[in-house]
Design an enzyme around this catalytic site. Structure first.
Site, mmCIF file in Angstrom:
data_model
loop_
_atom_site.group_PDB
_atom_site.id
_atom_site.type_symbol
_atom_site.label_atom_id
_atom_site.label_comp_id
_atom_site.label_asym_id
_atom_site.label_seq_id
_atom_site.Cartn_x
_atom_site.Cartn_y
_atom_site.Cartn_z
ATOM 1 N N PHE A 138 80.203 54.143 140.967
ATOM 2 C CA PHE A 138 80.527 55.392 141.657
ATOM 3 C C PHE A 138 79.964 56.545 140.853
ATOM 4 O O PHE A 138 80.209 56.655 139.654
ATOM 5 C CB PHE A 138 82.042 55.561 141.810
ATOM 6 C CG PHE A 138 82.399 56.767 142.630
ATOM 7 C CD1 PHE A 138 82.311 56.729 144.017
ATOM 8 C CD2 PHE A 138 82.782 57.956 142.031
ATOM 9 C CE1 PHE A 138 82.602 57.848 144.782
ATOM 10 C CE2 PHE A 138 83.080 59.079 142.790
ATOM 11 C CZ PHE A 138 82.993 59.025 144.167
ATOM 12 N N ASP A 223 76.654 57.400 132.910
ATOM 13 C CA ASP A 223 77.607 58.249 133.622
ATOM 14 C C ASP A 223 78.964 58.130 132.930
ATOM 15 O O ASP A 223 79.659 57.125 133.074
ATOM 16 C CB ASP A 223 77.691 57.813 135.090
ATOM 17 C CG ASP A 223 78.709 58.635 135.881
ATOM 18 O OD1 ASP A 223 79.526 59.347 135.262
ATOM 19 O OD2 ASP A 223 78.699 58.542 137.124
ATOM 20 N N LYS A 252 85.167 65.899 134.590
ATOM 21 C CA LYS A 252 86.589 65.554 134.526
ATOM 22 C C LYS A 252 87.280 66.096 133.270
ATOM 23 O O LYS A 252 87.575 67.285 133.199
ATOM 24 C CB LYS A 252 86.762 64.035 134.638
ATOM 25 C CG LYS A 252 86.483 63.504 136.051
ATOM 26 C CD LYS A 252 86.884 62.059 136.200
ATOM 27 C CE LYS A 252 86.546 61.450 137.542
ATOM 28 N NZ LYS A 252 87.530 61.682 138.589
HETATM 29 C C1 LIG Z 1 81.947 57.724 137.021
HETATM 30 C C2 LIG Z 1 82.043 58.900 137.950
HETATM 31 N N1 LIG Z 1 80.947 59.616 138.209
HETATM 32 C C3 LIG Z 1 80.985 60.690 139.031
HETATM 33 C C4 LIG Z 1 82.159 61.074 139.644
HETATM 34 C C5 LIG Z 1 82.151 62.268 140.555
HETATM 35 O O1 LIG Z 1 82.757 63.349 139.941
HETATM 36 P P1 LIG Z 1 83.223 64.611 140.812
HETATM 37 O O2 LIG Z 1 84.305 64.112 141.728
HETATM 38 O O3 LIG Z 1 83.715 65.594 139.794
HETATM 39 O O4 LIG Z 1 82.038 65.102 141.556
HETATM 40 C C6 LIG Z 1 83.335 60.354 139.392
HETATM 41 C C7 LIG Z 1 84.588 60.734 140.062
HETATM 42 O O5 LIG Z 1 85.502 59.976 140.193
HETATM 43 C C8 LIG Z 1 83.270 59.235 138.527
HETATM 44 O O6 LIG Z 1 84.359 58.502 138.270
#
Ligand SMILES: Cc1ncc(COP(=O)(O)O)c(C=O)c1O
Length: 405
Positions: A138, A223, A252
């Protein structure tokens, strides 16, 4: 005076892309929250791995109010002190030489994927554009990030989606070897798949990805939107693996609850993000960066990071005790304070059923897909709150079990 908003207002006035719980929290302190009716909750959800210092941490409140009384926003026509200070701290504390700021994890990944393609374009030409990512991954909700993500449900119906993206199997190097070649510009990986079920990468896997990227002159993009900023017990999870990425994304917990995202990279790669190639009005916002600086410098201390390891052990112990009684979990996994409990076969797909039961008992938790109960609490959650929260979780599980009999 207008009446207080109610949960019904959500259905009346907000788009139906979320389905929030009935309770509306109105106040938080540390790892406790209170709703409109004054009911108290223990927070094991942490705003989905965001509230890394709990709610209203005095250092974050101080950073926010101090900056709030000075200067909020300028745009990138000017730079500002908090952005410069936060960038310097991120560079000092990580592999990175350069930082790009934005406002969310999805935006940080969007920047990362665009940079990877642009770097390959600048150095090798248009052919080298393929991105390899992983099933169940994700990376956010923009069209590019849902396409790189490995859960088709998030891109279904939004096509045509960007091309040149391939999905290998997580923790399976052979599946990457089958796809990677000299036209690959980047391999994108979460060191701990969060939404995909709280699945840590094995050291051999991440190290193998680094080697494959080097062999094919591709960039390794890590990520760390969910796993970063202390969540794993180190500042960033890659630091557990002896692997250095080319690009890292963070969001986050970086803002502790204030929206901020960052993309970190090296001097080798950064020049491809030349003037005019990419940008964001709010990227590097002074308020966001002031809070981010306070969050980063508070979290990246031996005291907080060692505390994460101790709390991880406590979470595990409690979950194992519950599991010995009720047999609801097949596996308890994760790193630091990103913990997943995969439901046993008898309770397959029932993780989500625990959430309202837990809420009734005064506990907020999360799921990662239908099969995994997920916890991502504050990194400084008091041990007494862990014990009380676990007692409440046990009551919720007891109800789940008796309802299934
Ligand atoms: C690993 C990862 N990347 C990207 C995101 C996306 O972040 P945002 O919701 O702040 O756009 C998330 C959100 O849960 C995530 O867990």
């Amino acid at each position: 005076m207008a009446a207080s908003p109610t949960r019904d207002d959500f259905d009346s006035y907000m788009t139906p892309n979320y389905s929030p719980q009935q309770a509306i929290p109105v106040r938080g302190e540390g790892s406790r929250l209170w709703d409109q009716a004054g009911k108290e909750y223990i927070d094991f959800a942490g705003g989905i791995a965001v509230n890394a210092l709990g709610h209203c941490h005095p250092k974050l409140v101080d950073a926010l109010t101090t900056q709030g009384n000075k200067l909020w926003h300028l745009s990138n026509v000017y730079t500002n002190e908090p952005a410069l200070a936060l960038a310097r701290e991120l560079v000092t504390r990580t592999f990175a030489d350069k930082v790009y700021f934005c406002s969310s994890g999805g935006e940080a990944n969007e920047a990362a994927f665009k940079l990877a393609r642009r770097w390959a374009f600048d150095n090798f030409g248009e052919r080298k554009h393929k991105i390899i990512s992983f099933k169940q991954a994700f990376h956010g909700r923009t069209l590019f990030t849902v396409s790189v993500g490995g859960q088709p449900k998030y891109s279904e119906g939004f096509g045509p989606v960007p091309g040149g993206i391939q999905h290998a199997r997580f923790n399976d190097l052979d599946s990457v070897r089958e796809l990677i070649d000299d036209d690959t510009c980047a391999v994108v990986v979460e060191p701990i798949q969060g939404e995909g079920g709280v699945m840590p990468a094995t050291p051999e896997f991440l190290q193998g990805l680094r080697e494959l990227c080097d062999r094919h002159q591709a960039l390794l993009v890590v990520d760390e939107v969910q796993s970063g900023v202390g969540r794993s017990g180190k500042l960033y999870a890659y630091m557990h693996y002896g692997v250095t990425p080319d690009i890292l994304t963070s969001a986050k917990a970086l803002g502790g609850g204030f929206p901020i995202g960052a993309m970190l990279t090296t001097d080798r790669v950064a020049p491809s993000l030349a003037v005019g190639t990419h940008g964001s009005t709010y990227g590097g916002n002074a308020l966001a960066c002031a809070v981010g600086l306070a969050a980063l410098t508070t979290i990246d201390t031996p005291e907080v990071l060692e505390g994460v390891e101790r709390r991880h052990a406590l979470f595990r112990e409690h979950l194992e005790v519950i599991n010995r009684k009720y047999g609801v979990f097949k596996e308890i996994r994760g790193m630091g304070l990103l913990i997943g409990a995969e439901m046993s076969d008898a309770y397959e797909g029932k993780a989500r059923d625990i959430l309202p039961l837990a809420l009734e008992q005064g506990l907020m938790a999360l799921v990662a897909g239908p099969g995994v109960l997920r916890m991502a609490p504050s990194l400084v959650i008091p041990e007494a709150d862990i014990q009380e929260g676990m007692a409440r979780l046990e009551l919720a599980i007891e109800r789940l079990v008796s309802a299934s009999e």
